[in-house]
Design a protein around this motif. Structure first.
Motif, PDB file in Angstrom:
ATOM      1  N   GLN A 258       0.514  -1.142  -0.094  1.00  0.00           N
ATOM      2  CA  GLN A 258      -0.010  -0.115   0.076  1.00  0.00           C
ATOM      3  C   GLN A 258       0.588   1.165   0.285  1.00  0.00           C
ATOM      4  N   LEU A 259       2.141   0.963   0.616  1.00  0.00           N
ATOM      5  CA  LEU A 259       3.086   2.053   0.526  1.00  0.00           C
ATOM      6  C   LEU A 259       3.401   2.541  -0.659  1.00  0.00           C
ATOM      7  N   LYS A 260       2.838   4.024  -0.722  1.00  0.00           N
ATOM      8  CA  LYS A 260       3.564   4.914  -2.427  1.00  0.00           C
ATOM      9  C   LYS A 260       4.737   4.578  -2.321  1.00  0.00           C
ATOM     10  N   GLY A 261       5.415   4.308  -3.892  1.00  0.00           N
ATOM     11  CA  GLY A 261       6.813   4.701  -4.346  1.00  0.00           C
ATOM     12  C   GLY A 261       7.412   3.506  -4.801  1.00  0.00           C
ATOM     13  N   GLY A 262       7.578   3.996  -6.161  1.00  0.00           N
ATOM     14  CA  GLY A 262       9.126   2.982  -6.512  1.00  0.00           C
ATOM     15  C   GLY A 262       9.695   1.840  -6.017  1.00  0.00           C
ATOM     16  N   GLU A 263      10.192   1.863  -4.978  1.00  0.00           N
ATOM     17  CA  GLU A 263      11.529   1.106  -4.883  1.00  0.00           C
ATOM     18  C   GLU A 263      10.774   0.435  -3.702  1.00  0.00           C
ATOM     19  N   VAL A 264      10.045   0.614  -2.900  1.00  0.00           N
ATOM     20  CA  VAL A 264       9.026  -0.894  -1.552  1.00  0.00           C
ATOM     21  C   VAL A 264       9.225  -1.564  -2.780  1.00  0.00           C
ATOM     22  N   ALA A 265       7.990  -1.068  -4.296  1.00  0.00           N
ATOM     23  CA  ALA A 265       7.722  -2.114  -4.817  1.00  0.00           C
ATOM     24  C   ALA A 265       8.065  -3.008  -5.686  1.00  0.00           C
ATOM     25  N   ASN A 266       9.701  -2.535  -5.884  1.00  0.00           N
ATOM     26  CA  ASN A 266      10.718  -2.992  -6.487  1.00  0.00           C
ATOM     27  C   ASN A 266      11.198  -4.241  -5.459  1.00  0.00           C
ATOM     28  N   THR A 267      11.535  -4.545  -4.374  1.00  0.00           N
ATOM     29  CA  THR A 267      12.176  -4.403  -2.547  1.00  0.00           C
ATOM     30  C   THR A 267      10.921  -5.907  -3.188  1.00  0.00           C
TER      31      THR A 267
END
Length: 194
Positions: free
Chosen positions: A88-97
């Motif tokens: 749910q957190l916005k931001g590509g870095e979290v999604a990539n991890t």
């Protein structure tokens, strides 16, 4: 001060999450009471506090959440809540991890990461699940993962498409067939596969 019972704390956290989903205002920096609850001895309280971090999109909470997701001493419900909040957190870095964890982590970590991806990137989650479902599930729960897809709009179809041409592991098939016999809740698009 007097200790608040887990039941009362859960009601308060649930109310907080409902307000957060409406998105009328921000918690800003008033999150330390929430962070203290991440390690509560009652798993339901910890999972609910963790869920609030995602609902409220609390910036900077990803290190805590990833630590919980990786912690094999925490229960599945708590680790799953951490993964969903990360999604749910916005931001590509979290999604990539989450993406790399879904493909390269330990088996339980891969399952948990997909719960987060279902929220962040449905197609990527479906691809990662298709890879997981050809493996023996071990202690992981393919039924919960399929339920996460069926609760999302387009989720069942995304998963069915990703599973085309794949042969799910017999244990995965058995668990999902048993779930379907018990509940009848496997969508048509997935029924043929399992």
């Amino acid at each position: 001060g007097a200790k608040t019972s887990p039941e009362v704390t859960l009601v308060l956290l649930d109310g907080l999450a409902q307000v957060g989903r409406r998105g009328d205002f921000s918690l800003g920096q008033r999150v330390s009471p929430l962070k203290e609850l991440l390690h509560h001895s009652d798993d339901a309280v910890a999972a609910s506090a963790i869920a609030n971090l995602g609902v409220w999109q609390l910036k900077g909470s990803d290190p805590d959440l990833f630590k919980i997701l990786h912690d094999d001493k925490r229960t599945a419900s708590v680790r799953q809540a951490a993964a969903v909040s990360l999604g749910q957190l916005k931001g590509g870095e979290v999604a990539n991890t989450l993406k790399s964890l879904a493909h390269e982590g330990s088996l339980p970590e891969r399952y948990f990461a997909v719960f987060g991806l279902v929220v962040a990137d449905l197609d990527e989650a479906a691809e990662a699940s298709a890879e997981l479902f050809v493996l023996a599930p071990g202690q992981s729960d393919p039924v919960s993962l399929v339920q996460a897809f069926t609760r999302r709009s387009g989720g069942s179809n995304a998963l069915a498409k990703a599973l085309e041409g794949k042969k799910p592991h017999p244990q995965v098939v058995d668990q999902l067939a048993e779930y379907h016999r018990r509940t009848g809740q496997l969508p048509k698009s997935l029924e043929q596969i399992f």
